[in-house]
Design a protein around this motif. Sequence first.
Motif, PDB file in Angstrom:
ATOM      1  N   ASP A 110      73.001 -31.639  10.405  1.00 56.27           N
ATOM      2  CA  ASP A 110      71.942 -32.584  10.075  1.00 56.27           C
ATOM      3  C   ASP A 110      70.640 -32.316  10.811  1.00 56.27           C
ATOM      4  N   ASP A 111      70.589 -31.253  11.595  1.00 56.93           N
ATOM      5  CA  ASP A 111      69.336 -30.897  12.265  1.00 56.93           C
ATOM      6  C   ASP A 111      68.261 -30.573  11.228  1.00 56.93           C
ATOM      7  N   PRO A 112      67.043 -31.142  11.362  1.00 55.79           N
ATOM      8  CA  PRO A 112      65.937 -30.692  10.516  1.00 55.79           C
ATOM      9  C   PRO A 112      65.472 -29.314  10.956  1.00 55.79           C
ATOM     10  N   LEU A 113      65.038 -28.508  10.015  1.00 53.14           N
ATOM     11  CA  LEU A 113      64.652 -27.136  10.339  1.00 53.14           C
ATOM     12  C   LEU A 113      63.473 -27.065  11.287  1.00 53.14           C
ATOM     13  N   GLU A 114      62.654 -28.120  11.346  1.00 54.98           N
ATOM     14  CA  GLU A 114      61.504 -28.097  12.251  1.00 54.98           C
ATOM     15  C   GLU A 114      61.932 -28.013  13.716  1.00 54.98           C
ATOM     16  N   MET A 115      63.220 -28.316  14.013  1.00 57.27           N
ATOM     17  CA  MET A 115      63.730 -28.122  15.372  1.00 57.27           C
ATOM     18  C   MET A 115      63.713 -26.647  15.758  1.00 57.27           C
ATOM     19  N   TYR A 116      63.833 -25.785  14.767  1.00 58.28           N
ATOM     20  CA  TYR A 116      63.913 -24.343  15.007  1.00 58.28           C
ATOM     21  C   TYR A 116      62.653 -23.609  14.568  1.00 58.28           C
ATOM     22  N   PHE A 117      61.977 -24.167  13.570  1.00 57.08           N
ATOM     23  CA  PHE A 117      60.797 -23.517  13.000  1.00 57.08           C
ATOM     24  C   PHE A 117      59.688 -24.561  12.924  1.00 57.08           C
ATOM     25  N   PRO A 118      58.806 -24.628  13.913  1.00 56.29           N
ATOM     26  CA  PRO A 118      57.766 -25.666  13.941  1.00 56.29           C
ATOM     27  C   PRO A 118      56.931 -25.739  12.669  1.00 56.29           C
ATOM     28  N   ALA A 119      56.757 -24.616  11.962  1.00 59.39           N
ATOM     29  CA  ALA A 119      55.954 -24.637  10.738  1.00 59.39           C
ATOM     30  C   ALA A 119      56.553 -25.547   9.670  1.00 59.39           C
ATOM     31  N   MET A 120      57.848 -25.875   9.799  1.00 63.15           N
ATOM     32  CA  MET A 120      58.510 -26.722   8.813  1.00 63.15           C
ATOM     33  C   MET A 120      58.080 -28.184   8.903  1.00 63.15           C
ATOM     34  N   ARG A 121      57.365 -28.558   9.950  1.00 59.45           N
ATOM     35  CA  ARG A 121      56.920 -29.961  10.068  1.00 59.45           C
ATOM     36  C   ARG A 121      56.037 -30.372   8.909  1.00 59.45           C
ATOM     37  N   ASP A 122      55.369 -29.414   8.327  1.00 55.41           N
ATOM     38  CA  ASP A 122      54.449 -29.714   7.223  1.00 55.41           C
ATOM     39  C   ASP A 122      55.021 -29.364   5.854  1.00 55.41           C
ATOM     40  N   VAL A 123      56.291 -28.950   5.798  1.00 56.54           N
ATOM     41  CA  VAL A 123      56.895 -28.560   4.523  1.00 56.54           C
ATOM     42  C   VAL A 123      57.693 -29.733   3.974  1.00 56.54           C
ATOM     43  N   ARG A 124      57.175 -30.360   2.928  1.00 56.17           N
ATOM     44  CA  ARG A 124      57.835 -31.493   2.289  1.00 56.17           C
ATOM     45  C   ARG A 124      57.643 -31.380   0.785  1.00 56.17           C
ATOM     46  N   TRP A 125      58.577 -31.969   0.040  1.00 53.37           N
ATOM     47  CA  TRP A 125      58.419 -32.086  -1.393  1.00 53.37           C
ATOM     48  C   TRP A 125      57.457 -33.236  -1.683  1.00 53.37           C
ATOM     49  N   ALA A 126      56.626 -33.077  -2.686  1.00 53.73           N
ATOM     50  CA  ALA A 126      55.605 -34.073  -2.999  1.00 53.73           C
ATOM     51  C   ALA A 126      56.218 -35.465  -3.157  1.00 53.73           C
ATOM     52  N   GLY A 127      55.677 -36.430  -2.418  1.00 51.10           N
ATOM     53  CA  GLY A 127      56.130 -37.808  -2.525  1.00 51.10           C
ATOM     54  C   GLY A 127      57.393 -38.115  -1.759  1.00 51.10           C
ATOM     55  N   SER A 128      57.894 -37.170  -0.969  1.00 48.57           N
ATOM     56  CA  SER A 128      59.128 -37.369  -0.214  1.00 48.57           C
ATOM     57  C   SER A 128      58.900 -37.029   1.247  1.00 48.57           C
ATOM     58  N   ASP A 129      59.555 -37.796   2.117  1.00 47.96           N
ATOM     59  CA  ASP A 129      59.506 -37.496   3.552  1.00 47.96           C
ATOM     60  C   ASP A 129      60.761 -36.766   4.031  1.00 47.96           C
ATOM     61  N   LYS A 130      61.661 -36.428   3.108  1.00 45.02           N
ATOM     62  CA  LYS A 130      62.925 -35.814   3.508  1.00 45.02           C
ATOM     63  C   LYS A 130      62.696 -34.392   4.021  1.00 45.02           C
ATOM     64  N   PRO A 131      63.132 -34.096   5.249  1.00 44.47           N
ATOM     65  CA  PRO A 131      63.012 -32.719   5.741  1.00 44.47           C
ATOM     66  C   PRO A 131      64.136 -31.847   5.208  1.00 44.47           C
ATOM     67  N   VAL A 132      63.923 -30.560   5.223  1.00 41.17           N
ATOM     68  CA  VAL A 132      65.013 -29.617   4.956  1.00 41.17           C
ATOM     69  C   VAL A 132      65.892 -29.572   6.199  1.00 41.17           C
ATOM     70  N   ARG A 133      67.176 -29.697   6.016  1.00 40.55           N
ATOM     71  CA  ARG A 133      68.130 -29.700   7.127  1.00 40.55           C
ATOM     72  C   ARG A 133      69.052 -28.479   7.043  1.00 40.55           C
ATOM     73  N   VAL A 134      69.743 -28.229   8.132  1.00 39.19           N
ATOM     74  CA  VAL A 134      70.670 -27.100   8.174  1.00 39.19           C
ATOM     75  C   VAL A 134      71.691 -27.196   7.049  1.00 39.19           C
ATOM     76  N   ARG A 135      72.202 -28.389   6.772  1.00 41.97           N
ATOM     77  CA  ARG A 135      73.203 -28.541   5.711  1.00 41.97           C
ATOM     78  C   ARG A 135      72.654 -28.116   4.349  1.00 41.97           C
ATOM     79  N   HIS A 136      71.365 -28.284   4.145  1.00 39.80           N
ATOM     80  CA  HIS A 136      70.786 -27.867   2.863  1.00 39.80           C
ATOM     81  C   HIS A 136      70.803 -26.346   2.708  1.00 39.80           C
ATOM     82  N   LEU A 137      70.620 -25.633   3.814  1.00 36.34           N
ATOM     83  CA  LEU A 137      70.727 -24.174   3.758  1.00 36.34           C
ATOM     84  C   LEU A 137      72.167 -23.756   3.487  1.00 36.34           C
ATOM     85  N   LEU A 138      73.110 -24.439   4.110  1.00 32.68           N
ATOM     86  CA  LEU A 138      74.531 -24.102   3.948  1.00 32.68           C
ATOM     87  C   LEU A 138      75.028 -24.335   2.529  1.00 32.68           C
TER      88      LEU A 138
END
Length: 392
Positions: A110-138
């Motif tokens: 459940d870690d958000p990717l921004e924990m590992y890649f700071p550039a991910m803090r600004d990566v969101r789908w339009a209209g959503s605050d959901k971050p990409v998490r490790v489980r999404h990569l898996l």
Amino acid sequence: MISRRVCLIVVGWCVLLVRPATEAAEWNAAKLAAMRPLLQSFVDQGEVAGAVALVGDREGVRLVEAVGHRDLRAGDAMKPDTLFRIASMTKPITAAAIMILKDEGKLSPDDPLEMYFPAMRDVRWAGSDKPVRVRHLLTHTSGWAGGLPKELADLYQRRNLTLAEAAERFVREPLTAEPGTRWAYCNSGIDLLGRIVEIRSGMGFEEFLEKRIFAPLGMTDTTFYPSAEQLQRTAVTYERKDGTLVEVTRDIVGSSQGAKYPIPAAGLYSTAPDLARFYRMMLARGAWEGKQILSARAVEEMTSLQTGEINTGFVPGMGFGFGWGYVRDPQGATAMLSPGSYGHGGAFGTQGWIDPKRGIFVVLMIQRVGLPNGDNSEMRKSVQQAAVDALK
């Protein structure tokens, strides 16, 4: 008997359903022997130059057959210790590395990717605050498009960037869907997992796999960078042109020699006996010869349905676990497998599937491009059916 019960493990507030270990499988030797002529029929039809099939259970390997040729031009016979590019069969091994670090408390799915890649803090789908998490990569539900970013489409041929360098480019890509809502087979997402392993372990990705998985399991022929001797045992890749098998000379995955980039999504070479060790460990809920490679809980998480009702995979009735395809509704190429079976294929036609209900696994090793869908090939279906038919 414990093997006939369902066990509940309580961890904090989490109640985990653990599948019981199955009884040892019983085999009909005469029916197992039918595997060899089946494989030979695909060679005789010109579908493949050669093949290795392996059938095993929790107790060990029950059958390994090698037919045809490793190299048609040289006349070299296919052997059980022939190496193959296993391509995307690398993905479950990368997922296992992530889960080893989870066992050690060094990360969470459940870690958000921004924990590992700071550039991910600004990566969101339009209209959503959901971050990409490790489980999404898996589970290939990150929201990124499938494949590789456009400007890095030839990365797998050049292999001239480090994982760290490639990761910083991957995370700049915009999302094409809200994380967790759509399945898109994403190699770059799995490669990011490899970089997370480096960040959390302090080791190079290749070194981590060697020390924590390959060496403990005795997988001596599984590597991103084969030696000269191993290359001499590697199967040549073929395609069919005008009904004839022709050696593939173009780069599909670039040379391992001098490469910087291991390709956590698709870069491993291995053999059927080596993969059997990894699959036996999974069937034993992470245990191998007195060592615990993965916790039972980690194996359960990896091999449980993590994608709900989202349509996933390359054949009908599939879901996804952590790094593994998951059989929700057996049909077609998976019709002979039990619900809850899990596995993965590779771009060159290789396949490996585990049926935990029966306590068996089946490996098919070929080196062939141009199959319309390796997961749905008649070879895969027939080999799995022959293995299941050989159970008493």
